[in-house]
Write an enzyme that holds these catalytic residues in place. Structure first.
Site, PDB file in Angstrom:
ATOM      1  N   CYS A 110       0.786  -1.144  -0.004  1.00 34.07           N
ATOM      2  CA  CYS A 110       0.077  -0.022  -0.103  1.00 34.07           C
ATOM      3  C   CYS A 110       1.038   1.353  -0.093  1.00 34.07           C
ATOM      4  CB  CYS A 110      -0.923  -0.150   1.023  1.00 34.07           C
ATOM      5  SG  CYS A 110      -1.999   1.312   1.727  1.00 34.07           S
ATOM      6  N   CYS A 125      -0.695   3.741  -6.352  1.00 37.00           N
ATOM      7  CA  CYS A 125      -1.910   3.210  -5.247  1.00 37.00           C
ATOM      8  C   CYS A 125      -2.137   1.719  -5.957  1.00 37.00           C
ATOM      9  CB  CYS A 125      -3.156   4.069  -5.365  1.00 37.00           C
ATOM     10  SG  CYS A 125      -4.399   3.023  -4.527  1.00 37.00           S
TER      11      CYS A 125
HETATM   12  N1  DGL Z   1      -3.969   0.617  -1.943  1.00 40.07           N
HETATM   13  C1  DGL Z   1      -3.812   1.761  -1.241  1.00 40.07           C
HETATM   14  C2  DGL Z   1      -2.625   2.584  -1.747  1.00 40.07           C
HETATM   15  O1  DGL Z   1      -1.516   1.760  -2.368  1.00 40.07           O
HETATM   16  C3  DGL Z   1      -4.688   2.788  -0.629  1.00 40.07           C
HETATM   17  C4  DGL Z   1      -5.969   2.665  -0.783  1.00 40.07           C
HETATM   18  C5  DGL Z   1      -6.802   3.262   0.125  1.00 40.07           C
HETATM   19  O2  DGL Z   1      -7.097   4.601   0.059  1.00 40.07           O
HETATM   20  O3  DGL Z   1      -7.016   2.789   1.361  1.00 40.07           O
HETATM   21  O4  DGL Z   1      -2.167   3.632  -1.400  1.00 40.07           O
END
Ligand code: DGL
Length: 275
Positions: free
Chosen positions: A86, A200
């Site tokens: 993430c 993301c």
């Molecule tokens: N998957 C997450 C990232 O790579 C974020 C998604 C969220 O806003 O929770 O930033």
């Protein structure tokens, strides 16, 4: 200890999992690459569905959730390595998590370096969450790797919702992809963007839809394959034995995870546990 916590092969329990952590389904884009790199590795996929989305939260909230949950999960599952799959959590809390946990931690940060190497026009777009695009970590990556380029950032929280809906088999508002493209194209110099960083982990899951919205001539870059290679490097020489089927661990209620059962099983996660 972080990256220096290399364990010799003989010291590692062959059934010890690699733990991939995200707020939701985004880390599955990293899991797909990890399966290619290390098909025999036992994996726990952890999704903080109760905390989703991270991108609209404050730095303090994200840091507290990530440090608390990873602490609990590392006690409970004894992973050989944790990957924070993430960008939001990594750009905010990677250093903190490395400070407190004695297990190697691999983070996920915006792929600005490869994008800077790929761009021909010198103009790069970056799509991320609102929290990610304001991080000093991203400023540092830009200064280090793209100082001679124009880097345009756009926060696209709607794309997180779209990826979550897509993987739950729910309808997705197709306007979100056009709005994300427009959010970059409409900035001064944005018409010259030829490379877009998917900053993301949710966004590679909707790359086809984004490609359509941006039109031809734009390349997308993200870190998933590089992260899988890094994990393979850090676990080189360690034994792997999957003694049970791989598991998804989620926060929240059973009902939050229920629509994800088909997706999880497509990624080899045939059991679901609620933390
Ligand atoms: N998957 C997450 C990232 O790579 C974020 C998604 C969220 O806003 O929770 O930033």
């Amino acid at each position: 200890m972080g990256q220096l916590a290399h364990q010799s092969g003989s010291a590692v329990d062959p059934a010890a999992p690699i733990l991939l952590f995200d707020s939701g389904v985004g880390g599955l884009s990293v899991l797909a690459e990890l399966r290619q790199a290390l098909p025999q590795a036992p994996v726990i996929y952890a999704a903080d569905l109760k905390g989703l989305p991270y991108g609209t939260k404050s730095e303090a909230e994200v840091a507290a959730r990530v440090c608390g949950l990873l602490g609990r999960m590392s006690e409970r599952f004894r992973p050989r390595l944790i990957c924070i799959a993430c960008n939001t959590a990594s750009t905010i809390a990677l250093a903190m998590v490395r400070d407190v946990l004695e297990v190697p931690i691999v983070g996920t940060v915006p792929a600005i370096k490869p994008a800077a190497e790929l761009t021909r026009s010198g103009t790069i777009g970056l799509l991320g969450t609102a929290a990610t695009i304001r991080q000093p970590y991203v400023d540092r990556l830009e200064a280090k790797f793209a100082a001679d380029k124009l880097l345009l950032r756009h926060a696209a929280p709607e794309l997180v919702t779209a990826a979550e809906a897509k993987l739950r088999g729910e309808p997705v508002d197709s306007g979100v992809f056009a709005r994300a493209a427009q959010g970059l194209r409409s900035q001064p110099g944005g018409e010259a963007i030829d490379t877009v960083v998917l900053a993301c982990t949710h966004f590679p899951l909707i790359e086809d839809e984004l490609a359509q919205a941006f039109g031809g001539g734009v390349r997308f870059v993200h870190g998933a394959a590089g992260i899988a290679r890094r994990i393979a490097f850090l676990t080189k020489g360690q034994p792997f034995k999957r003694s049970n089927s791989d598991c998804a661990v989620v926060t929240g209620a059973d009902t939050d995870a229920a629509p994800l059962v088909p997706t999880f099983s497509r990624f080899g996660l045939s059991r679901i546990e609620v933390l």
